[in-house]
Design a protein around this motif. Structure first.
Motif, PDB file in Angstrom:
ATOM      1  N   GLY A  69      27.858  29.092 -14.032  1.00  0.00           N
ATOM      2  CA  GLY A  69      28.900  29.981 -14.518  1.00  0.00           C
ATOM      3  C   GLY A  69      30.277  29.365 -14.536  1.00  0.00           C
ATOM      4  N   TYR A  70      30.592  28.509 -13.549  1.00  0.00           N
ATOM      5  CA  TYR A  70      31.951  27.993 -13.424  1.00  0.00           C
ATOM      6  C   TYR A  70      32.089  26.526 -13.778  1.00  0.00           C
ATOM      7  N   CYS A  71      30.975  25.803 -13.855  1.00  0.00           N
ATOM      8  CA  CYS A  71      31.072  24.379 -14.191  1.00  0.00           C
ATOM      9  C   CYS A  71      30.238  24.014 -15.403  1.00  0.00           C
ATOM     10  N   GLY A  72      29.458  24.941 -15.922  1.00  0.00           N
ATOM     11  CA  GLY A  72      28.688  24.680 -17.128  1.00  0.00           C
ATOM     12  C   GLY A  72      27.466  23.828 -16.930  1.00  0.00           C
ATOM     13  N   ILE A  73      27.004  23.649 -15.688  1.00  0.00           N
ATOM     14  CA  ILE A  73      25.806  22.856 -15.413  1.00  0.00           C
ATOM     15  C   ILE A  73      24.615  23.814 -15.350  1.00  0.00           C
ATOM     16  N   LEU A  74      23.833  23.860 -16.404  1.00  0.00           N
ATOM     17  CA  LEU A  74      22.653  24.729 -16.429  1.00  0.00           C
ATOM     18  C   LEU A  74      21.521  24.028 -15.693  1.00  0.00           C
ATOM     19  N   SER A  75      21.333  24.403 -14.450  1.00  0.00           N
ATOM     20  CA  SER A  75      20.304  23.786 -13.623  1.00  0.00           C
ATOM     21  C   SER A  75      18.990  24.535 -13.765  1.00  0.00           C
ATOM     22  N   LEU A  76      17.958  23.814 -14.136  1.00  0.00           N
ATOM     23  CA  LEU A  76      16.604  24.364 -14.157  1.00  0.00           C
ATOM     24  C   LEU A  76      15.776  23.740 -13.042  1.00  0.00           C
ATOM     25  N   GLY A  77      16.438  23.333 -11.978  1.00  0.00           N
ATOM     26  CA  GLY A  77      15.733  22.691 -10.882  1.00  0.00           C
ATOM     27  C   GLY A  77      16.196  23.131  -9.511  1.00  0.00           C
ATOM     28  N   SER A 163      19.696  19.661 -18.148  1.00  0.00           N
ATOM     29  CA  SER A 163      18.773  20.735 -17.772  1.00  0.00           C
ATOM     30  C   SER A 163      17.334  20.226 -17.731  1.00  0.00           C
ATOM     31  N   ILE A 164      16.983  19.373 -18.693  1.00  0.00           N
ATOM     32  CA  ILE A 164      15.613  18.851 -18.746  1.00  0.00           C
ATOM     33  C   ILE A 164      15.316  17.957 -17.547  1.00  0.00           C
ATOM     34  N   LEU A 169      12.880  16.890 -12.207  1.00  0.00           N
ATOM     35  CA  LEU A 169      13.003  16.624 -10.776  1.00  0.00           C
ATOM     36  C   LEU A 169      12.146  17.588  -9.960  1.00  0.00           C
ATOM     37  N   THR A 170      12.273  18.876 -10.239  1.00  0.00           N
ATOM     38  CA  THR A 170      11.512  19.843  -9.449  1.00  0.00           C
ATOM     39  C   THR A 170      10.014  19.747  -9.737  1.00  0.00           C
ATOM     40  N   TYR A 171       9.641  19.379 -10.963  1.00  0.00           N
ATOM     41  CA  TYR A 171       8.220  19.230 -11.261  1.00  0.00           C
ATOM     42  C   TYR A 171       7.643  18.002 -10.552  1.00  0.00           C
ATOM     43  N   ALA A 172       8.423  16.928 -10.457  1.00  0.00           N
ATOM     44  CA  ALA A 172       7.958  15.746  -9.726  1.00  0.00           C
ATOM     45  C   ALA A 172       7.745  16.072  -8.251  1.00  0.00           C
ATOM     46  N   LEU A 173       8.652  16.844  -7.662  1.00  0.00           N
ATOM     47  CA  LEU A 173       8.486  17.235  -6.265  1.00  0.00           C
ATOM     48  C   LEU A 173       7.286  18.163  -6.100  1.00  0.00           C
ATOM     49  N   LEU A 174       7.043  19.021  -7.087  1.00  0.00           N
ATOM     50  CA  LEU A 174       5.869  19.885  -7.056  1.00  0.00           C
ATOM     51  C   LEU A 174       4.589  19.058  -6.951  1.00  0.00           C
ATOM     52  N   LEU A 175       4.469  18.039  -7.800  1.00  0.00           N
ATOM     53  CA  LEU A 175       3.279  17.200  -7.784  1.00  0.00           C
ATOM     54  C   LEU A 175       3.166  16.415  -6.479  1.00  0.00           C
ATOM     55  N   ILE A 294      13.803  28.806 -13.714  1.00  0.00           N
ATOM     56  CA  ILE A 294      14.156  29.528 -14.935  1.00  0.00           C
ATOM     57  C   ILE A 294      14.394  31.004 -14.623  1.00  0.00           C
ATOM     58  N   GLU A 295      13.587  31.547 -13.730  1.00  0.00           N
ATOM     59  CA  GLU A 295      13.754  32.955 -13.370  1.00  0.00           C
ATOM     60  C   GLU A 295      15.103  33.187 -12.691  1.00  0.00           C
ATOM     61  N   VAL A 296      15.548  32.238 -11.882  1.00  0.00           N
ATOM     62  CA  VAL A 296      16.858  32.384 -11.232  1.00  0.00           C
ATOM     63  C   VAL A 296      17.969  32.440 -12.279  1.00  0.00           C
ATOM     64  N   VAL A 297      17.864  31.611 -13.305  1.00  0.00           N
ATOM     65  CA  VAL A 297      18.850  31.645 -14.384  1.00  0.00           C
ATOM     66  C   VAL A 297      18.862  33.019 -15.051  1.00  0.00           C
ATOM     67  N   ILE A 298      17.686  33.626 -15.196  1.00  0.00           N
ATOM     68  CA  ILE A 298      17.610  34.974 -15.781  1.00  0.00           C
ATOM     69  C   ILE A 298      18.329  35.982 -14.889  1.00  0.00           C
ATOM     70  N   TRP A 299      18.155  35.866 -13.571  1.00  0.00           N
ATOM     71  CA  TRP A 299      18.870  36.773 -12.663  1.00  0.00           C
ATOM     72  C   TRP A 299      20.374  36.702 -12.893  1.00  0.00           C
ATOM     73  N   VAL A 300      20.881  35.474 -12.981  1.00  0.00           N
ATOM     74  CA  VAL A 300      22.326  35.293 -13.158  1.00  0.00           C
ATOM     75  C   VAL A 300      22.775  35.857 -14.501  1.00  0.00           C
ATOM     76  N   ALA A 301      21.990  35.610 -15.548  1.00  0.00           N
ATOM     77  CA  ALA A 301      22.354  36.106 -16.877  1.00  0.00           C
ATOM     78  C   ALA A 301      22.350  37.632 -16.915  1.00  0.00           C
TER      79      ALA A 301
END
Length: 412
Positions: A69-77, A163-164, A169-175, A294-301
Motif C-alpha cells: 500500500g505504501y511502497c508499491g511492492i506487491l509481494s506474493l511471497g 511479484s513473480i 521464493l515461497t514455492y522453493a521453500l515449500l518444496l 495471494i489470499e493475503v493480498v485479497i484481504w488487503v484489497a
C-alpha cells in the motif's frame, strides 16, 4: 523521542482502532475465564482460539499493506516469512515436549526418532530456550528478506517481475520443507505440542493469554506502521510507489528505503506466524503455499490498500466470512466467497475503508463549500490529498526573487 513517535502514530482513526482492539483484548478473555458457561455472555474457548487466529492474520495483512500500500511492492511471497516465524515457534514447542512424546526420547522429536535420526541437527540447538526462539522468529524472516531484497532492489527489479520472484521464493521453500531430510517434519510438519513457557497449551487460560498476546502484537505493529507511514520516511515510500524514477532522480537511494520497509514487513509476518502456531497446534509446509500469499493480498484489497486499518478489517472480515460460509453453505461456500470478492472489486475499488474515507472527505468538502457560499468566512477546503501525494517531494516553486516571464504592459 518516544512521545514524538506516539504523536506521529496517533490520530482519530488510530485511536478508535486501538480502543476497539484494547476492548477486545480485555473483554474476550474475561468472557471466557470469568463468565460462567451457562451465561449467554460466555465466550467459548474455541471462539477465543478462532479470534486469536484472526488477529494473527490481521497482523500478516498489516505487514503486506505496509509494503504494497505504501511502497508499491506487491509481494506474493509473504507466506514464506509467516511460515518461517511459525516454524521457529514450532521448533521451540517441539523441544518442550521432552519425554512426553510417543517415543519418549528426551532430546529428539518424535519424527526424528521415526526416521532413525541419531543426533539433533545443529540448527535445532538453542530452541529449548524461549528467548533464543523469539530471536529467531525475528532474525530468520528478517535475514531472508534482507538478502532477497538486497539483490532484487539493487537490480531494480520492480512490478510484476518482483511479484513473480517473490512467489518463486515461497514455492522453493515449500518444496524444500516437504523433504524429510530437511529436518522439519516433512509433509506432516511439527505438531502435538504440549506446553508453552511451562503452561499447558490446551488450557483455557493459555488460550486467553495467546489471544491477548496476539492483540498486543497487532497493536504494537500497528503503531510502528503508523509512525513509519506518517513520517518523512513514509512520504518517501509513497513517492517511490507513485514515481520511483523521479524519486531516484531527486537524489533518494530508493533501494535503501525499499530494503528497510521490506525487512520490517517480513519480521512482522514472522511474528504473526509465531503467534499463529500455538493457537492452531500445527505448522507444516502447506503454509508456504503461494495461494496463501495471494489470499493475503485479497484481504488487503477488500479492506482498503494504504489504510492499515483497512488491512486489519479485511483480514478479519474475509476470514470470518470463510468460517461462516463453510458452516452455512458447505457445498457452495467457495462460490459465495468468490462472489464477495467480485462485488468488492466492482463496487468498492478502494476497499471498504478507502471508499468510506473518500466519501466522508467528499461530504465534508461539500458541506464547507455550501457554508461558504451561504456567507461563512471559512473558505472551501481544497481536495484532500490521498496518501499517494508526496507533498514534500515536489520541486520548489519559484520565489518572488526568481526571474520569470513578465506580464505584458499596456500600450502608451
Amino acid at each position: 523521542m518516544m512521545s514524538s513517535f506516539l504523536f506521529r502514530a496517533m490520530d482519530a482513526r488510530a485511536g478508535i482502532f486501538l480502543a476497539i482492539l484494547g476492548a477486545a483484548i480485555i473483554l474476550v478473555p474475561a468472557g471466557n475465564l470469568l463468565v460462567p458457561e451457562s451465561s449467554s455472555f460466555h465466550v467459548p474457548t474455541y471462539a477465543v482460539t478462532l479470534m486469536g487466529k484472526y488477529l494473527t492474520y490481521a497482523l500478516l495483512a498489516l505487514a503486506v499493506d505496509l509494503v504494497w500500500g505504501y511502497c508499491g511492492i506487491l509481494s506474493l511471497g509473504h507466506a514464506a516469512f509467516f511460515a518461517l516465524g511459525g516454524y521457529a515457534m514450532g521448533m521451540y514447542l517441539m523441544r518442550q515436549i521432552g519425554t512426553r512424546g510417543v517415543y519418549g526420547d528426551p532430546v529428539l522429536p518424535d519424527f526424528m526418532v521415526f526416521l532413525n535420526w541419531q543426533d539433533l541437527p545443529w540448527y535445532w540447538y538453542g530452541f529449548d530456550m524461549f528467548w533464543f526462539a523469539a530471536l529467531m522468529i525475528l532474525l530468520v524472516p528478517g535475514a531472508l528478506a534482507f538478502v532477497f531484497g538486497w539483490f532484487a532492489f539493487r537490480s531494480r527489479v520492480t512490478g510484476v517481475y518482483l511479484s513473480i520472484i517473490t512467489q518463486a521464493l515461497t514455492y522453493a521453500l515449500l518444496l524444500a520443507f516437504f523433504r524429510n531430510d530437511m529436518g522439519f517434519g516433512g509433509n506432516n510438519g511439527l505438531t502435538d505440542f504440549k506446553d508453552i513457557l511451562g503452561f499447558d497449551i490446551q488450557a483455557g487460560t493459555t488460550r486467553a493469554g495467546l489471544f491477548a498476546a496476539s492483540g498486543l502484537a497487532l497493536a504494537i505493529c500497528f503503531l510502528i506502521c503508523r509512525a513509519v507511514t506518517r513520517s518523512k520516511l513514509g512520504k518517501v515510500l509513497v513517492a517511490v510507489r507513485d514515481a520511483e524514477s523521479r524519486t531516484r532522480f531527486l537524489g533518494y537511494r530508493v533501494e535503501h528505503y525499499k530494503l528497510f520497509v521490506w525487512t520490517l514487513s517480513a519480521m512482522m509476518a514472522g511474528i504473526a506466524g509465531a503467534l499463529y502456531v500455538p493457537q492452531v497446534g500445527i505448522i507444516n509446509p502447506g503454509e508456504f503455499a503461494p495461494a496463501n500469499s495471494i489470499e493475503v493480498v485479497i484481504w488487503v484489497a477488500v479492506g482498503g490498500r494504504a489504510t492499515l486499518v483497512g488491512a486489519v478489517l479485511g483480514a478479519v472480515l474475509v476470514n470470518f466470512a470463510k468460517t461462516w460460509f463453510t458452516a452455512a453453505l458447505p457445498d457452495i461456500w467457495l462460490f459465495a466467497l468468490g462472489g464477495l470478492f467480485v462485488l468488492v472489486t466492482l463496487f468498492l475499488p478502494k476497499g471498504i475503508v478507502g471508499t468510506v474515507s473518500a466519501g466522508w472527505a467528499a461530504l465534508k468538502a461539500r458541506k464547507i463549500s455550501a457554508a461558504y457560499e451561504a456567507g461563512s468566512d471559512v473558505p472551501p477546503a481544497s481536495t484532500p490529498q490521498s496518501p499517494a501525494a508526496p507533498a514534500n517531494l515536489v520541486e520548489p516553486t519559484p520565489s518572488s526573487n526568481t526571474p520569470g516571464p513578465t506580464a505584458p504592459q499596456p500600450a502608451e
